[in-house]
Structures are given as structure tokens and as C-alpha cells.
Design a protein around this motif. Structure first.
Motif, PDB file in Angstrom:
ATOM      1  N   ASN A  97      42.548  50.481  48.249  1.00  0.00           N
ATOM      2  CA  ASN A  97      42.244  49.569  47.153  1.00  0.00           C
ATOM      3  C   ASN A  97      42.410  48.114  47.580  1.00  0.00           C
ATOM      4  OD1 ASN A  97      43.600  48.175  44.398  1.00  0.00           O
ATOM      5  ND2 ASN A  97      41.684  49.283  44.154  1.00  0.00           N
ATOM      6  N   ARG A  98      43.501  47.824  48.253  1.00  0.00           N
ATOM      7  CA  ARG A  98      43.765  46.439  48.636  1.00  0.00           C
ATOM      8  C   ARG A  98      42.816  45.978  49.725  1.00  0.00           C
ATOM      9  NH1 ARG A  98      50.214  45.309  48.407  1.00  0.00           N
ATOM     10  NH2 ARG A  98      50.481  45.942  46.234  1.00  0.00           N
TER      11      ARG A  98
ATOM     12  N   GLY B  96      39.464  45.265  48.192  1.00  0.00           N
ATOM     13  CA  GLY B  96      39.544  44.022  47.415  1.00  0.00           C
ATOM     14  C   GLY B  96      39.559  42.806  48.327  1.00  0.00           C
ATOM     15  N   ASP B  97      40.355  42.902  49.393  1.00  0.00           N
ATOM     16  CA  ASP B  97      40.408  41.805  50.365  1.00  0.00           C
ATOM     17  C   ASP B  97      39.026  41.466  50.891  1.00  0.00           C
ATOM     18  OD1 ASP B  97      43.079  41.330  50.301  1.00  0.00           O
ATOM     19  OD2 ASP B  97      43.573  42.600  52.021  1.00  0.00           O
TER      20      ASP B  97
ATOM     21  N   HIS C 212      35.914  48.584  45.575  1.00  0.00           N
ATOM     22  CA  HIS C 212      37.307  48.245  45.222  1.00  0.00           C
ATOM     23  C   HIS C 212      37.629  48.755  43.811  1.00  0.00           C
ATOM     24  CE1 HIS C 212      40.847  45.749  44.402  1.00  0.00           C
ATOM     25  NE2 HIS C 212      40.202  45.044  43.492  1.00  0.00           N
ATOM     26  N   VAL C 213      36.750  48.454  42.879  1.00  0.00           N
ATOM     27  CA  VAL C 213      36.987  48.891  41.510  1.00  0.00           C
ATOM     28  C   VAL C 213      36.849  50.414  41.415  1.00  0.00           C
ATOM     29  CG1 VAL C 213      36.246  48.653  39.126  1.00  0.00           C
ATOM     30  CG2 VAL C 213      36.237  46.670  40.619  1.00  0.00           C
TER      31      VAL C 213
ATOM     32  N   GLY D 129      40.239  40.361  37.038  1.00  0.00           N
ATOM     33  CA  GLY D 129      39.399  41.101  37.978  1.00  0.00           C
ATOM     34  C   GLY D 129      38.153  41.635  37.283  1.00  0.00           C
ATOM     35  N   MET D 130      38.364  42.152  36.094  1.00  0.00           N
ATOM     36  CA  MET D 130      37.257  42.691  35.296  1.00  0.00           C
ATOM     37  C   MET D 130      36.227  41.598  34.993  1.00  0.00           C
ATOM     38  SD  MET D 130      36.308  45.471  33.782  1.00  0.00           S
ATOM     39  CE  MET D 130      34.689  45.585  33.047  1.00  0.00           C
TER      40      MET D 130
ATOM     41  N   VAL E  39      38.606  35.117  41.324  1.00  0.00           N
ATOM     42  CA  VAL E  39      39.133  36.111  42.257  1.00  0.00           C
ATOM     43  C   VAL E  39      40.422  35.604  42.885  1.00  0.00           C
ATOM     44  CG1 VAL E  39      37.882  35.459  44.362  1.00  0.00           C
ATOM     45  CG2 VAL E  39      38.540  37.812  43.998  1.00  0.00           C
TER      46      VAL E  39
ATOM     47  N   HIS F  24      43.013  36.350  40.361  1.00  0.00           N
ATOM     48  CA  HIS F  24      43.262  37.796  40.406  1.00  0.00           C
ATOM     49  C   HIS F  24      44.252  38.125  41.520  1.00  0.00           C
ATOM     50  CE1 HIS F  24      42.287  42.060  40.199  1.00  0.00           C
ATOM     51  NE2 HIS F  24      41.732  42.066  41.395  1.00  0.00           N
ATOM     52  N   TYR F  25      44.016  37.573  42.674  1.00  0.00           N
ATOM     53  CA  TYR F  25      44.848  37.834  43.843  1.00  0.00           C
ATOM     54  C   TYR F  25      46.235  37.197  43.658  1.00  0.00           C
ATOM     55  CZ  TYR F  25      45.934  38.053  48.879  1.00  0.00           C
ATOM     56  OH  TYR F  25      46.503  38.305  50.104  1.00  0.00           O
TER      57      TYR F  25
HETATM   58  C1  HEM Z   1      37.382  45.710  36.987  1.00  0.00           C
HETATM   59  C2  HEM Z   1      37.620  44.957  38.008  1.00  0.00           C
HETATM   60  C3  HEM Z   1      38.822  45.015  38.918  1.00  0.00           C
HETATM   61  C4  HEM Z   1      39.945  45.801  38.862  1.00  0.00           C
HETATM   62  C5  HEM Z   1      40.303  46.850  37.832  1.00  0.00           C
HETATM   63  C6  HEM Z   1      40.755  45.447  39.988  1.00  0.00           C
HETATM   64  C7  HEM Z   1      41.973  46.039  40.281  1.00  0.00           C
HETATM   65  C8  HEM Z   1      42.798  45.648  41.299  1.00  0.00           C
HETATM   66  C9  HEM Z   1      44.053  46.238  41.610  1.00  0.00           C
HETATM   67  C10 HEM Z   1      44.654  47.391  40.826  1.00  0.00           C
HETATM   68  C11 HEM Z   1      44.581  45.580  42.667  1.00  0.00           C
HETATM   69  C12 HEM Z   1      45.836  45.782  43.490  1.00  0.00           C
HETATM   70  C13 HEM Z   1      46.919  46.455  42.921  1.00  0.00           C
HETATM   71  C14 HEM Z   1      48.070  46.736  43.817  1.00  0.00           C
HETATM   72  O1  HEM Z   1      47.928  47.285  44.899  1.00  0.00           O
HETATM   73  O2  HEM Z   1      49.164  46.418  43.380  1.00  0.00           O
HETATM   74  C15 HEM Z   1      43.654  44.564  43.031  1.00  0.00           C
HETATM   75  C16 HEM Z   1      43.854  43.686  44.073  1.00  0.00           C
HETATM   76  C17 HEM Z   1      42.862  42.860  44.540  1.00  0.00           C
HETATM   77  N1  HEM Z   1      41.579  42.735  44.064  1.00  0.00           N
HETATM   78 FE1  HEM Z   1      40.856  43.584  42.395  1.00  0.00          FE
HETATM   79  N2  HEM Z   1      40.134  44.480  40.718  1.00  0.00           N
HETATM   80  C18 HEM Z   1      38.945  44.190  40.103  1.00  0.00           C
HETATM   81  C19 HEM Z   1      37.996  43.284  40.538  1.00  0.00           C
HETATM   82  C20 HEM Z   1      38.048  42.614  41.721  1.00  0.00           C
HETATM   83  C21 HEM Z   1      36.969  41.831  42.273  1.00  0.00           C
HETATM   84  C22 HEM Z   1      35.608  41.656  41.636  1.00  0.00           C
HETATM   85  C23 HEM Z   1      37.417  41.325  43.470  1.00  0.00           C
HETATM   86  C24 HEM Z   1      36.735  40.473  44.505  1.00  0.00           C
HETATM   87  C25 HEM Z   1      35.547  39.993  44.471  1.00  0.00           C
HETATM   88  C26 HEM Z   1      38.779  41.771  43.654  1.00  0.00           C
HETATM   89  C27 HEM Z   1      39.582  41.441  44.716  1.00  0.00           C
HETATM   90  C28 HEM Z   1      40.907  41.830  44.853  1.00  0.00           C
HETATM   91  C29 HEM Z   1      41.788  41.350  45.879  1.00  0.00           C
HETATM   92  C30 HEM Z   1      41.460  40.346  46.967  1.00  0.00           C
HETATM   93  C31 HEM Z   1      43.025  41.991  45.684  1.00  0.00           C
HETATM   94  C32 HEM Z   1      44.293  41.804  46.497  1.00  0.00           C
HETATM   95  C33 HEM Z   1      44.361  42.776  47.594  1.00  0.00           C
HETATM   96  C34 HEM Z   1      45.589  42.591  48.457  1.00  0.00           C
HETATM   97  O3  HEM Z   1      46.690  42.752  47.974  1.00  0.00           O
HETATM   98  O4  HEM Z   1      45.428  42.287  49.636  1.00  0.00           O
HETATM   99  N3  HEM Z   1      39.128  42.563  42.579  1.00  0.00           N
HETATM  100  N4  HEM Z   1      42.565  44.624  42.199  1.00  0.00           N
END
Ligand code: HEM
Lengths: 322, 242
Positions: B77-78, B81-82, B124-125, B153-154, B194, B197-198
Motif C-alpha cells: 500500500n505504501r 502510494g509513494d 494504491h487505493v 486521499g479520496m 497528496v 495526505h502524506y
Molecule cells: C480513496 C483514496 C485513497 C485512500 C483510501 C488512501 C489510503 C491510504 C492509506 C491507508 C495509506 C497508508 C496507511 C498506512 O500504512 O498507515 C496511504 C498512504 C499514502 N497514500 Fe494514499 N490513499 C488514497 C489516495 C491516494 C492518492 C490519490 C495518492 C497519490 C496520488 C496517494 C498517495 C499516498 C502516499 C504517498 C502515501 C504514503 C505512503 C508512505 O507512507 O510512504 N493516496 N493512503
């Protein structure tokens, strides 16, 4: 604030893993029945498996009594317990502690005991822990990040340690502090938390029979990434309460500051009891992922130790004192 | 004009003192070379982070936790997302870089990079929905409503979706390039979100979100001079008409 004197052993050279250590480690892995995986790693992608094979220090076998504390659930593999850790003094990635903690000097080790107690002072590890009366405790371990493990710890009841120092009636709380040496812990140069790491318990929590001071796991001494040479284990609380590599114990009359609480009081309370109905702002706490399993499972009140510890919190509003 | 020259010099210095320019001139990239060689190469490169995860899971199944850790779901997941975030930043970087003469051809890659960003965001999602929550919709809804970083994020994903859907030439035609451009300036908002979010998701006071925030700020600010110029030109034209 405690002003830290430099300890003599901090001058020691960083540990370089010798051939003998390396071999020892391989033998140990083989004994654990996971050497095969180590060699897969070595051939699979050179260098990547080093974290597990070459960098760890050699650890001794420990003698211990077997336990009646056993939740009867599958134990998390030794490999997982020693490679997936939060120990931010060595970096914030889960793999960082296994990669870097070997740089920490754990022998010799001394512990400062101060505050409201009869026999404070500086103690060697052997004076604090009676290695001839170690016992095993198989406990659930629940991290605030919603993952969990089952770990066979070795150690002694925390109460037996604290009683040695004769805490007085004024000692209402006990605070613990983690070793902090920039030369050996690169994460300390990043202001992730207000170093050194500190944690604490209310005195009656600390004296509870489940509270445990651990010096080993899976029949061996602790590896550094797990908090060698001694760490706290408080199974009904989130994992970060289980402070690692302890160098100071302080008996105090007021609730001591604790690192995560200080970093973000809204998210991390002093008590931090495992509680599926008190939500963390960033994670649901009602379920958890047991390491090694695919599906989430329900988180249990007080991590399944409700019967034993609920009385400690009788009359307290747990959503307020989280 | 002078302003623009200066600006170019700044970016030139910024991208290691004209290395890119020399390289670009030496290679004299024709659109054909870009299409036939550069583009497929970049395509493969951008698949590598995904291949990495599969490789990691394979090692995991073989009993080696060294790549995806003992918690491969969290790692996956991470990691995804990264990379979604990184490709978002790369997409944003294309325009300013392509203002350097010899890098004009980068524009030919922009759509692909943007789609890869969306692809990784989608994965990622998906990894969150499938691997982490296993379609526990009430729990997911709860997360989206209660956990602010997931709400953000959503919203980010919601902003990126129409951009991916209107990325084709046909869609540009249908919308008209002005309206298309307007729509696609949503990417600026997405890039800021984003970062939030991070930043909000990380525990303690960590460096990485700050680095990414700095990059986004630089990329957004790098557009400012162009914007200002365009504005004043438009204003002048308007004034001239009256
Ligand atoms: C419905 C949309 C989204 C959901 C539900 C979601 C959910 C999450 C979750 C659950 C985590 C990390 C949780 C953890 O390990 O503690 C996370 C981390 C992250 N997300 Fe999302 N995300 C969404 C959209 C996005 C989008 C669109 C992007 C990028 C374009 C993104 C980029 C990232 C990044 C960069 C991290 C951090 C990863 C890290 O720790 O290195 N997310 N997201």
C-alpha cells in the motif's frame, strides 16, 4: 531533564560483525529452522538479505522456566519478530532497526535508578535482572498501527525488578528512558520525537503481575532491534508503551511525560490501553492485522487481558483517559 | 522577454547547468526517436515499481521477508502510494523542464507519465480496498469520513479521475483546448492534497513529507512567471480592444 554523563562504554568502537559472529548467527538460524529462507534470500537478491543474516549480533541461549501465560495462538515467526520493528532511533522504516540496531553497544550496560526509592543508583544489567530466574511469557503484542504479533518473551516480572529498589509511598508513577547515543543510533539526528524516548506507567500498573521486563525472546537474548538488553512488555497496552533498551528508571510522584504523548497528545494518551472502542484519529482500532495472516481480526478489549487488568481502571472514563 | 531569458537560465542552472541541454542537442531527438525509443523505454521503467512489489511478494511466499517486510500489505500500500505521488510530481515537472529548448520533446511523454500516476494511485487505493480492508465497505466508509488523511486521499483520487479520463486527443478536441487546460489545472490542487495526505499520515516529525512538499512548492512556483506573463498579455489585449 536528566543531564547525561558519557558512559565509558560509549567510547567503544562500533561493533563489527566478525566471521565468528556471522557463523554463529547462521547456526542459530539453522537451529531455528529458517536457515533455508536465509539462503533463498542470499541467492534471490544479493545484499538484501544481509539485514537478517550478517548484521545481527551473536546472541546467547538463556535458561528459563516455561510458562502458564500462553494465549494458545500461533506464535509469530522469529524472522518476523526480529525484522519488522518500530525503533525510531534507528530510522522510521520497519526494516531500519534490523538493518542498523547492531551498531548499538549493549555490553556492558548500566541502568540508573533514581527518584522516590530507597536504593537508587547505578546498576549493571546483572544487578537488575536475576538471570537465574527467567521465565517465559507468551503474550499478544498489539501495535497502535493496527498490527499484532504473538511473542514468546523471556524475562522477569516488572514488579520483582522495581521492588529491589524500594519505591517509597511517594512513588505514584515510574518513568523509563531509552539509551540515546547519536554515534550508534543515526535516527537520533532526526527530530522525529523529542529524544531520548521516555515512557511511563502508573505504579499499580507497573506492579501488575502481567507487566514484564524482558531480556529475551524465542529462548535467546534479545536482538538489538527488539530492545536489547532489556525492555518493557505491557501486553494490555499499545506496543509503544513497551520501551526498549532501558537505561534509566525513575520513581516520580506526578504523571511523567511520555514521548508519543508529547509528540501528539490527541492521538497518544498516557494510558494507551488497547481498546477497540476508542478510535485513533488515523486508524480504526477495532480490528488488527496479525502478522502472517491475510484477514484482519477483531481487536480485543485490553488486548484480551481484560479479566486480569480491568480492575486497574475501575471508575475511569476510558475514552477520556485513553 | 528579458524576464523569460533569466527564467530559463535559472532552470538551466537548476537542472545541473545545462547538462540536459547538451545531452538533448547531442541526441537531437526527433519526434520519431522519442516515439520509437524513449517512450517505450520510459514505459518499461515506470512499470518497475510494480514489478518490484510482485518480486517482493514472490520472495515473501518463499519465506524471505527482506523486501516486503513481515507485513507485505502495509508495504504494498505504501509503496504504491509513494509511486503515485512521485509520478504526480514527475508529471508536474514536465512542463517547466520542457521550456528548455532541447527538452521540448519531454512534452511527448507527459500524458503517459500522468496516466502512470493515475495507474499507481488506482492500484494504491485498490490495495487498500482489497488487501487491507478486504471489501469491508462499512469500515472503508468510516475511514473516508472519519480519518482526515483518507478523506484527503479520496478527494485527490476524485480530482485525478477526470484528468485520466480526458487524456486522449479525442477528448482534448471534444472539450476544446482551453476548457481542457482549465480542467487539467486540477492537477495543481491534487499535488497539494497528496502532500497533505502524506503529511497527515506520517507519525512523528519526519523529513520525507517535507521534501516532497518542497518539490511541489518549487514546481508550482516555477509556473508563476509564465502565468503572470500570460495574464498581463491578456490584460493588454483586452485594453487594446477597448
Ligand atoms: C480513496 C483514496 C485513497 C485512500 C483510501 C488512501 C489510503 C491510504 C492509506 C491507508 C495509506 C497508508 C496507511 C498506512 O500504512 O498507515 C496511504 C498512504 C499514502 N497514500 Fe494514499 N490513499 C488514497 C489516495 C491516494 C492518492 C490519490 C495518492 C497519490 C496520488 C496517494 C498517495 C499516498 C502516499 C504517498 C502515501 C504514503 C505512503 C508512505 O507512507 O510512504 N493516496 N493512503
Amino acid at each position: 531533564m536528566l543531564i547525561k554523563k558519557p558512559h565509558a562504554w560509549q567510547m567503544a568502537e562500533n561493533e563489527v560483525t566478525s566471521e565468528a559472529h556471522y557463523k554463529n548467527r547462521r547456526q542459530f538460524l539453522r537451529a531455528m529452522g529458517i536457515a533455508a529462507t536465509g539462503s533463498v534470500a542470499v541467492t534471490g537478491f544479493p545484499g538484501m538479505a544481509l539485514g537478517l543474516t550478517a548484521k545481527a549480533k551473536a546472541v546467547r541461549d538463556l535458561d528459563y522456566k516455561t510458562t502458564e501465560y500462553d494465549p494458545g495462538e500461533d506464535q509469530t515467526s522469529f524472522q518476523a519478530v526480529t525484522s519488522y520493528n518500530n525503533f525510531y532511533e534507528f530510522g522510521t522504516a520497519k526494516s531500519d532497526p534490523a538493518d542498523y540496531a547492531h551498531e548499538m553497544t549493549t555490553d556492558p550496560w548500566s541502568i540508573t535508578v533514581e527518584g522516590h526509592c530507597g536504593n537508587g543508583g547505578q546498576f549493571a544489567l546483572e544487578d537488575v535482572i536475576d538471570f537465574s530466574s527467567l521465565e517465559e511469557r507468551i503474550y499478544r503484542h498489539r501495535c497502535v498501527e493496527a498490527w499484532s504479533m504473538v511473542i514468546p518473551w523471556l524475562g522477569v516480572p516488572l514488579a520483582s525488578v522495581l521492588q529491589k529498589f524500594g519505591p517509597t509511598a511517594e512513588a505514584k508513577y515510574v518513568q523509563f528512558e531509552t539509551y540515546a547515543n547519536r554515534d550508534e543510533m543515526w535516527g537520533l539526528s532526526r527530530p522525529v520525537l523529542n529524544w531520548p524516548y521516555v515512557e511511563g506507567l502508573r505504579m499499580d500498573e507497573a506492579m501488575h503481575p502481567l507487566a514484564f521486563m524482558s531480556v529475551g525472546l524465542y529462548g535467546k537474548e534479545l536482538l538489538n532491534q527488539n530492545g536489547a538488553p532489556l525492555r518493557l512488555v505491557v501486553p494490555w497496552k499499545y506496543g509503544f508503551k513497551g520501551i526498549k533498551s532501558i537505561i534509566a528508571i525513575r520513581f516520580v510522584s506526578d504523571m511523567p511525560r511520555t514521548s508519543w504523548n508529547e509528540s501528539n497528545a490527541r492521538e497518544y494518551g498516557f494510558y494507551s490501553n488497547v481498546n477497540p472502542s476508542v478510535q485513533h484519529p488515523r486508524w480504526s482500532q477495532s480490528t488488527e492485522r496479525r502478522i502472517g495472516e491475510f484477514f484482519r481480526r477483531d481487536t480485543l478489549m485490553f488486548n484480551g487481558y481484560e479479566e486480569e487488568v480491568a480492575s486497574l481502571y475501575r471508575g475511569m472514563d476510558l475514552s477520556r483517559y485513553f | 522577454m528579458a524576464m523569460r531569458k533569466k527564467w530559463h537560465r535559472f532552470i538551466g542552472a537548476w537542472t545541473s547547468a545545462g547538462i540536459f541541454r547538451d545531452l538533448g542537442l547531442a541526441m537531437s531527438l526527433s519526434p520519431r526517436v522519442v516515439r520509437k525509443i524513449i517512450k517505450p523505454t520510459v514505459f518499461i521503467l515506470m512499470l518497475l515499481p510494480l514489478a518490484w512489489v510482485f518480486y517482493g511478494w514472490w520472495l515473501y511466499i518463499m519465506g524471505d521477508l527482506s523486501l516486503v517486510t513481515a507485513n507485505p500489505i502495509e508495504y504494498t500500500n505504501r509503496h504504491l502510494g509513494d509511486w503515485a505521488m512521485r509520478f504526480l510530481l514527475v508529471t508536474l515537472a514536465v512542463r517547466p523542464l520542457s521550456r528548455i529548448k532541447s527538452l521540448v520533446w519531454l512534452m511527448q511523454l507527459r500524458r503517459m507519465v500522468g496516466l502512470f500516476c493515475f495507474f499507481y494511485a488506482f492500484l494504491h487505493v485498490s490495495s487498500y480496498v482489497v488487501l487491507d480492508q478486504f471489501f469491508d465497505w462499512p469500515e472503508i466508509l468510516d475511514d473516508i469520513l472519519k480519518r482526515q488523511f483518507i478523506t484527503v486521499g479520496m478527494i485527490t483520487l476524485t480530482l485525478l479521475t477526470p484528468l485520466a479520463m480526458t487524456s486522449t486527443k479525442a477528448m482534448i478536441k471534444r472539450l476544446g483546448s482551453l476548457r481542457w487546460q482549465k480542467l487539467h489545472s486540477l492537477i495543481y490542487l491534487a499535488s497539494v492534497l497528496v502532500i497533505f495526505h502524506y503529511w497527515m499520515m506520517v507519525k512523528g516529525n519526519q523529513l520525507e513529507p517535507k521534501i516532497y512538499a518542497f518539490i511541489v512548492a518549487a514546481l508550482l512556483l516555477s509556473r508563476l512567471p509564465q502565468r503572470v506573463k500570460k495574464r498581463s498579455k491578456l490584460a493588454q489585449e483586452k485594453a487594446g480592444l477597448q
